[in-house]
Design a protein around this motif. Structure first.
Motif, PDB file in Angstrom:
ATOM      1  N   ALA A   1      -0.267  13.944   2.250  1.00  0.00           N
ATOM      2  CA  ALA A   1      -1.459  13.354   2.485  1.00  0.00           C
ATOM      3  C   ALA A   1      -1.945  11.295   2.683  1.00  0.00           C
ATOM      4  O   ALA A   1      -2.480  11.372   2.797  1.00  0.00           O
ATOM      5  N   LEU A   2       0.075  10.165   2.374  1.00  0.00           N
ATOM      6  CA  LEU A   2      -0.233   9.478   1.866  1.00  0.00           C
ATOM      7  C   LEU A   2      -0.519   8.708   3.784  1.00  0.00           C
ATOM      8  O   LEU A   2      -1.300   8.321   4.217  1.00  0.00           O
ATOM      9  N   ARG A   3       0.706   9.781   4.212  1.00  0.00           N
ATOM     10  CA  ARG A   3       0.438  10.058   6.183  1.00  0.00           C
ATOM     11  C   ARG A   3      -1.098   9.803   6.844  1.00  0.00           C
ATOM     12  O   ARG A   3      -1.322   9.108   8.109  1.00  0.00           O
ATOM     13  N   MET A   4      -1.257  11.050   5.576  1.00  0.00           N
ATOM     14  CA  MET A   4      -2.801  10.935   6.494  1.00  0.00           C
ATOM     15  C   MET A   4      -3.988  10.046   6.808  1.00  0.00           C
ATOM     16  O   MET A   4      -4.698   9.482   7.124  1.00  0.00           O
ATOM     17  N   LEU A   5      -3.874  10.089   5.072  1.00  0.00           N
ATOM     18  CA  LEU A   5      -4.260   8.606   4.306  1.00  0.00           C
ATOM     19  C   LEU A   5      -4.040   7.197   5.349  1.00  0.00           C
ATOM     20  O   LEU A   5      -5.609   6.518   5.936  1.00  0.00           O
TER      21      LEU A   5
END
Length: 218
Positions: A30-34
């Motif tokens: 999720a962190l990488r996607m955001l």
């Protein structure tokens, strides 16, 4: 919805994911996607890959990402709060991080000067809060039942964030699924741009609980 509104929404979501990464995804997906979405909006899609190269040069990036290094250094090394703290450093440099508060210059430099010798003794979550006050950002929940990471920021964005990695392990599954300690204990303090494994100061408890090389998964 305009670009500014989209950007503001993504920043808000990122700050929520940093504080409670386990509620958004397993690992750092999720962190990488955001961050990928934010960098696309900012027309800098290559910036995260550049940051990963910088992590790699410091020994902070492995075939399993940032989590791989934590797995080698401390129990529960795949703790998502530890991983989120590394991404938070990048978020701060990009101007995305929204701390709950920052330390004054005097408070920050006093913390920096004191924290490494202070961490030479065993400490608990309560000890950290009593000595240094509430964190600028809490990675993980407020419950004493679970591990967490506390981050402290000064006013100068060029000053490194100071992290306290706290752990509360579980008793054997046959006995209980509840954490075995009354409150999380401090395993290590981390800050600075040194090679990643040199940026840590381990407490005696942190040294005792460091995984044996033979115990790590292949």
């Amino acid at each position: 919805m305009g670009v500014d509104e989209i950007h503001a929404y993504l920043v808000g979501q990122l700050n929520s994911a940093l504080r409670r990464p386990g509620m958004f995804s397993q690992g750092d997906a999720a962190l990488r996607m955001l961050m990928d979405h934010l960098l696309f909006v900012e027309c800098r899609p290559e910036a995260l890959a550049e940051e990963q190269l910088a992590w790699s040069s410091r020994g902070a990036w492995t075939s399993t990402g940032v989590a791989g290094l934590f797995q080698e250094l401390m129990p529960g090394g795949n703790d998502q709060n530890c991983v989120a703290s590394v991404y938070a450093e990048f978020a701060r440099r990009r101007g995305w991080l929204r701390p709950d508060h920052v330390l004054s210059a005097d408070e920050y430099h006093a913390l920096r000067a004191r924290v490494r010798p202070w961490a030479q003794e065993d400490r608990s979550w309560a000890d950290v809060i009593s000595e240094f006050g509430p964190p600028s950002i809490l990675f993980g929940g407020t419950s004493t039942l679970y591990s967490k990471t506390l981050g402290y920021l000064g006013e100068d964005p060029d000053d490194p964030m100071v992290f306290f990695h706290l752990w509360n392990g579980s008793t054997p599954a046959s006995e209980s699924t509840w954490p075995k300690l009354e409150e999380p204990v401090l395993l290590a303090v981390r800050f600075g741009d040194a090679p990643f494994d040199k940026a840590f100061t381990f407490t005696p408890e942190g040294q005792r609980r460091r995984p044996e090389p033979d115990s790590l998964c292949c």
